[in-house]
Motif scaffolding. Sequence first.
Motif, PDB file in Angstrom:
ATOM      1  N   THR A 312       0.841  -1.196   0.000  1.00  0.00           N
ATOM      2  CA  THR A 312       0.000   0.000   0.000  1.00  0.00           C
ATOM      3  C   THR A 312       0.876   1.246   0.000  1.00  0.00           C
ATOM      4  OG1 THR A 312      -0.102   0.212   2.406  1.00  0.00           O
ATOM      5  CG2 THR A 312      -1.703  -1.272   1.358  1.00  0.00           C
ATOM      6  N   ASN A 313       0.223   2.394   0.044  1.00  0.00           N
ATOM      7  CA  ASN A 313       0.950   3.660   0.095  1.00  0.00           C
ATOM      8  C   ASN A 313       1.411   4.011   1.513  1.00  0.00           C
ATOM      9  OD1 ASN A 313       0.941   4.769  -2.681  1.00  0.00           O
ATOM     10  ND2 ASN A 313      -1.282   4.575  -2.459  1.00  0.00           N
ATOM     11  N   GLU A 314       1.013   3.190   2.472  1.00  0.00           N
ATOM     12  CA  GLU A 314       1.442   3.427   3.846  1.00  0.00           C
ATOM     13  C   GLU A 314       2.949   3.260   3.957  1.00  0.00           C
ATOM     14  OE1 GLU A 314       0.711   1.570   8.341  1.00  0.00           O
ATOM     15  OE2 GLU A 314      -0.322   0.737   6.596  1.00  0.00           O
ATOM     16  N   GLU A 315       3.596   4.206   4.620  1.00  0.00           N
ATOM     17  CA  GLU A 315       5.048   4.160   4.763  1.00  0.00           C
ATOM     18  C   GLU A 315       5.445   3.186   5.874  1.00  0.00           C
ATOM     19  OE1 GLU A 315       7.235   5.404   2.773  1.00  0.00           O
ATOM     20  OE2 GLU A 315       5.690   6.346   1.530  1.00  0.00           O
ATOM     21  N   LEU A 316       6.215   2.176   5.520  1.00  0.00           N
ATOM     22  CA  LEU A 316       6.693   1.179   6.467  1.00  0.00           C
ATOM     23  C   LEU A 316       8.215   1.109   6.399  1.00  0.00           C
ATOM     24  CD1 LEU A 316       4.174  -1.671   5.558  1.00  0.00           C
ATOM     25  CD2 LEU A 316       3.964  -0.077   7.475  1.00  0.00           C
ATOM     26  N   LYS A 361       8.608  -0.858  -3.054  1.00  0.00           N
ATOM     27  CA  LYS A 361       7.812   0.122  -3.807  1.00  0.00           C
ATOM     28  C   LYS A 361       8.455   0.435  -5.153  1.00  0.00           C
ATOM     29  CE  LYS A 361       5.489   3.428  -2.013  1.00  0.00           C
ATOM     30  NZ  LYS A 361       5.033   4.652  -1.297  1.00  0.00           N
ATOM     31  N   GLU A 400      -3.263   0.095  -4.609  1.00  0.00           N
ATOM     32  CA  GLU A 400      -3.240   1.482  -4.136  1.00  0.00           C
ATOM     33  C   GLU A 400      -2.148   2.309  -4.808  1.00  0.00           C
ATOM     34  OE1 GLU A 400      -3.205   2.150   0.031  1.00  0.00           O
ATOM     35  OE2 GLU A 400      -4.771   0.679   0.463  1.00  0.00           O
ATOM     36  N   ARG A 404      -3.052   5.702  -6.877  1.00  0.00           N
ATOM     37  CA  ARG A 404      -2.573   7.017  -6.464  1.00  0.00           C
ATOM     38  C   ARG A 404      -1.741   7.670  -7.561  1.00  0.00           C
ATOM     39  NH1 ARG A 404       0.354   8.305  -0.747  1.00  0.00           N
ATOM     40  NH2 ARG A 404      -1.825   8.035  -0.073  1.00  0.00           N
TER      41      ARG A 404
END
Length: 579
Positions: A312-316, A361, A400, A404
């Motif tokens: 996802t676009n969540e930063e991990l 990513k 996602e 985006r």
Amino acid sequence: MTGKYLKVKYDLVAAIDIGTSLSGYAYSTTSTFSKNPLNITSDQCWNKFSLGKDETERKTPSCILLDKEQNFVSFGYDAQHRFAQLQFKKEEGNYAFFQHFKMCLYEQKIPLHDLMIEDVFGIVKVSAEKIFMYTIKAITDALMEQIRNSGQYTTILKENIRWVITVPAIWDDRNKLFIRQCAILAGLQPDLILIALEPEAASIFCNYLKIQRPENITDGFIQPTAGTKYIVVDLGGGTTDITVHEKLENGMLKELSKSSGKGIGGTTVDNAFIEMIQDKLTGPIFKSLKKENPVVYLDLRRDLEEAKKSVTNEELDVFEIPINYSAINSLSKSQFESSISNQIKDRIVDENLQIDFATVKDLFKPTTDNVLLTVEEALQFEGANEVSMILLVGGFANCEIIERAIRNHFITRRVIVPVDASTAVLQGAVLYGHKPEVICNRITKYTYGVGAQIPFEKHIHDPSRKFVQDKKILRGKVFDIIVARDQSVPRGTYLSRSYCITPKGNKHRSCIYVSDKSRPDYIDEANCRKIGTLEVTLPNTRDKKRIIDVNYLFGGTSLRILAYDRESGHEFESNVVID
């Protein structure tokens, strides 16, 4: 000229979607469609053996298992499960497993009836015709079994069903004719087969959503109204397919620019994941895994495909990928006397490989950039500035990262991902089967014509094209244009050619060509290619010349040809033998 399509009767419409990664079907009866068009059955009883479950699924993996005589064994989840069992028993050498074969047809230069497809290990080769025939038959058999088991439509036979087969918009007529021929070999009745373009089917589905099922509208979805111009981007496993439509006052859809796309999609990201793991494991271990433990290899590929969907676009900080460390490490020790932990710098925790999230990513970037470029190219036509909406459909539309990227790149256009984006094509194909006239016109992608020879004119024509036949000086290999590219053609438009059949013959043959040029001169030019041979066989031949009118029907999803025998008044659909 505009004519009528041959009418056929049917009680049920069934759509078949053969995807690069997943395949499935959906259906509805004519009576159901008249009451509620979106009352479509799309849940299917595919057994999820590979996941240890037995539940309803909308799609099944596009994979097939054959025995050593190339006979059909199983398809989908069942094929995966059986192949795993065979490997466990050390009997896999008597079988061949195929997957991701859909796009083997795309941009092939050789005759498609000569095309061979390799199994997953590159050992066994089987004709593409047989692979696709078995696939279509497996899907239609599963559908018929579900219909029988439902107890609702027990009297419906295959002969009572209109079959709609979805294909990528980037496929040419040769591909479409090939898949149609495979469907006929699978037992489907020729006059009950329709070809649907995947982004067109999705467009049709989206035009039914708001009125029929308001609960399916999320994130401010607005059903296209009369005058709305929008682009549909079908993000699938192997392709990004695009069509641009305008909704008319009568509810019909008009194509504004010829359908387009590229062979990029979710599987190109899958391949990037595979290449990354291959680099981390080093090539020899990865190749050995594929040969020595194919089930673990196939499980790894599936795990990577699933892992891709969870990005996802969540930063991990890190991203975990399951790799079945125990099995791979055991192979590495036995084959190379070394643990893979000595080679992999990344951490391995509970059978999962932990990788820097930024690296993961970055694996999406080449595909994302390619998709953005493909959409940009599709919007390079006069009037494109009036396209206000981008509809994202297909299994990869739920990613996602890609969503985006498209939103950020096309900030002046509204980007919408409808609910059921992954099955929009399948359900839209059912709707198209009930009402194919909903797409009222299309833009021709190529210039179509036939090979011809005409009188040679000394001061006009190329001398190298001159030849003599029956004391006549002729010009050969002429591209006789039937319709040029980039033309807006209403559905049902037919253009005619008349041919004379000699007294001793009962057949006429013409070679059909397409060109990327608007005005090609000869059939052997660089941008020209043969798609097939038209064969017209006349019944009740008389000992005299006979005239036939051959009507080339345009404005549909694929070329159709109707022949008319002037003497008998008989009209029939002609056969095109593909190259």
